[in-house]
Design an enzyme around this catalytic site. Structure first.
Site, mmCIF file in Angstrom:
data_model
loop_
_atom_site.group_PDB
_atom_site.id
_atom_site.type_symbol
_atom_site.label_atom_id
_atom_site.label_comp_id
_atom_site.label_asym_id
_atom_site.label_seq_id
_atom_site.Cartn_x
_atom_site.Cartn_y
_atom_site.Cartn_z
ATOM 1 N N ALA A 111 33.595 8.118 38.432
ATOM 2 C CA ALA A 111 34.389 7.435 39.837
ATOM 3 C C ALA A 111 34.683 6.095 39.581
ATOM 4 C CB ALA A 111 33.022 7.492 40.837
ATOM 5 N N CYS A 112 35.863 5.880 39.720
ATOM 6 C CA CYS A 112 36.467 4.522 39.913
ATOM 7 C C CYS A 112 36.500 3.914 41.178
ATOM 8 C CB CYS A 112 37.969 4.516 39.136
ATOM 9 S SG CYS A 112 39.178 5.209 40.093
ATOM 10 N N THR A 113 36.978 2.707 41.352
ATOM 11 C CA THR A 113 36.983 2.039 42.618
ATOM 12 C C THR A 113 37.997 2.527 43.633
ATOM 13 O OG1 THR A 113 38.287 0.266 41.967
ATOM 14 C CG2 THR A 113 35.967 -0.203 42.118
#
Length: 541
Positions: A8-10
């Site tokens: 999960a990235c921003t």
């Protein structure tokens, strides 16, 4: 081995899936089975089931934001890293997890210096440092969730302003005036918006219009007219910024820190942070700073309520009823007696300080007003500068056209959005994917005089973004105020209002200078930061 992974990235788009693909490829090369759950812009993609958890040996977190429903994996040995680790250091993460699994779930001594943090173990940080780190990670989660609000609000408001402009947003359409008053703009000698605002009869006409619309028949006619529909869309989309943006920022900051139990307390705390009148209670807006404080407070109270011991049969009641109730009420009380009072006192104190300075040196006063406008981007300091402009404009204490103060304030508040939007497009290597995607919308918001589009950038990199724009905004506002350029309004200032500015080309020149200063300082600070990180990496190597 059979393992699980969360990425999960921003932004929840490219890097989330790049990390997932690399982890899958590296696991296949080892002959391991792996299932990767991608938590991103599309929600949860490839959801891990209870059976997957039961069959797995361990789990890897390659995340830059809080993990949704992390309680599902509490029983598994885990390794914590960032998304970039999933892309570049997958083998090292696998080695660390394998060593931990072989050690029976505990961190082996040989892995004590591993670059990855065990998610189920306590770190060496004290409780305050750990909380602050969790807060920062939660803030990134909050930022990723407010981006859609910034985009929909920015595009809708920008398009409405583009097609209906200043005359629409601040004066009712001439047809409405004519219908309810029998007068036209021509009858009053009004040729443009600036003349309309200065006309002595305009206040009385607006009162007549409001009174007519206030009747049941008039209200029904207005609501079904084209102007009424556009009016509804315009002010509905503004809700994306106030109150939704701060509420969502607070809620998902808490969510990133403590998971789903933080959502409800975060939302109500964020609503208080927005400020306003609640019966006989009045609370000053806290802006994005208030939202971050509300999110942290909500998470803290959830953590404290979790420590309350109840019989096993009441555990579900505690999670569903007791936790949101107690944490929510405590968050509301805290935001009212703590930050709410603080922001109100800060606001009034700043207004008094600015008033005491007088108007002897307009260049210095303009710089201070511009810096305040860009400091918290809609928060109490920004509001104090705005209230000062309005106060001077209505007190008659300044010898001349007091709208010079709002002309300076308008330039400063437009600078963060336009500057960051332009930089995200021109200097892409200094901004992540999320910032680049939001760049056009942020620039549109800045053009329309809305500072909130810059909030995600400021939350993620406050030590470079905020000072750079305070200086740029201060330079522009100082030059404009010292030149005594006026504007034909004391509300809704934006770049597209050049027709109602007394010296539009001069104002625009100073505005561009402010943007250039902000951009130069921001890029310079980001370059210095990048060089220092590179030097630190080489030193460690």
């Amino acid at each position: 081995m059979k393992i699980l992974a969360i990425t999960a990235c921003t932004a929840g788009v490219a890097h989330t899936y790049m990390a997932a693909k690399n982890l899958e490829n590296k696991a296949a090369a080892r002959g391991w089975q792996i299932k990767v759950e991608k938590q991103g812009a599309n929600g949860i993609d490839g959801r891990i089931t209870a059976q997957d958890v039961a069959e797995a040996d361990g789990i890897i977190y390659a995340t830059d934001v809080g993990v949704a429903e992390i309680e599902r994996f509490e029983s598994l040995p885990s390794i914590q890293g960032k998304v970039k680790d999933g892309i570049k250091k997958a083998d090292e993460m696998f080695d660390a997890l394998e060593a931990k699994v072989k050690a029976g779930g505990a961190a082996p001594k040989a892995a004590a210096t591993a670059p990855f943090e065990e998610a189920t173990e306590e770190s060496n940080d004290n409780i305050v440092v750990k909380f602050l780190k969790d807060w920062y990670k939660g803030a990134l989660s909050g930022v990723s969730h407010i981006i859609p609000l910034v985009i929909i609000g920015g595009l809708c408001v920008g398009l409405l302003n583009l097609f209906f402009g200043y005359d629409y947003t601040h004066l009712y359409d001439e047809a409405i005036l004519t219908e309810y008053t029998g007068k036209t703009y021509a009858d009053l000698g009004i040729l443009n918006a600036a003349e309309g605002l200065k006309n002595s009869e305009i206040g009385a006409i607006k009162k007549e219009v409001y009174a007519a619309i206030g009747t049941a028949e008039g209200k029904a006619q207005f609501e079904t007219s084209f102007q009424g529909i556009v009016h509804f869309i315009y002010y509905s989309t503004l809700k994306a910024f106030n109150p939704l943006l701060i509420c969502v920022l607070a809620a998902f900051t808490a969510y990133g820190m403590v998971g789903k139990p933080g959502l409800a307390p975060g939302f109500v705390g964020g609503y208080v942070a927005v400020g306003g009148g609640f019966g006989k209670i009045s609370i000053m807006t806290g802006g994005f700073l208030g939202g971050l404080v509300a999110g942290a407070a909500a998470a803290l109270f959830v953590m404290l309520v979790r420590k309350i011991k109840v019989p096993a049969v009441l555990e579900s009641v505690k999670m569903i009823i007791i936790t949101p109730l107690l944490a929510g009420v405590l968050t509301i009380i805290f935001m009212y007696v703590g930050p709410g009072k603080f922001f109100a006192e800060l606001n009034s104190g700043l207004v008094e300080w600015l008033t005491s300075m007088g108007t002897n040196n307009l260049l210095i006063l303009g710089f201070i007003l511009g810096a305040m406008a860009c400091f918290d981007m809609g928060g109490p300091v920004n509001k104090a500068a705005y209230m000062f402009c309005i106060g001077v404009g209505t007190s008659g204490s300044f010898d001349g056209d007091a709208s010079i103060f709002y002309a300076a304030f308008t330039a400063a508040k437009c600078i963060p959005g336009m500057s960051l939007g332009i930089m995200a497009f021109l200097f892409k290597r200094y901004f992540d994917e999320e910032d680049r995607l939001a760049g056009p919308s942020t620039a549109i918001l800045g053009f329309c005089g809305i500072t909130e589009g810059a909030i995600p950038y400021a939350v993620k990199d406050p030590m470079r973004i905020i000072p750079a724009h305070m200086i740029g905004g201060g330079v522009a506002a100082g030059l404009i105020l010292s030149s005594k350029i006026t504007i034909g309004t004391v509300a809704g200032g934006a770049v597209f209002m050049l027709p109602v500015i007394s010296q539009p080309l001069t104002w625009l020149t100073y505005f561009v200078i402010g943007i250039a200063v902000s951009m130069a300082i921001t890029i310079g600070l980001k370059m210095m930061n990048k060089e220092s990180k590179t030097a630190a990496t080489k030193a460690q190597a």
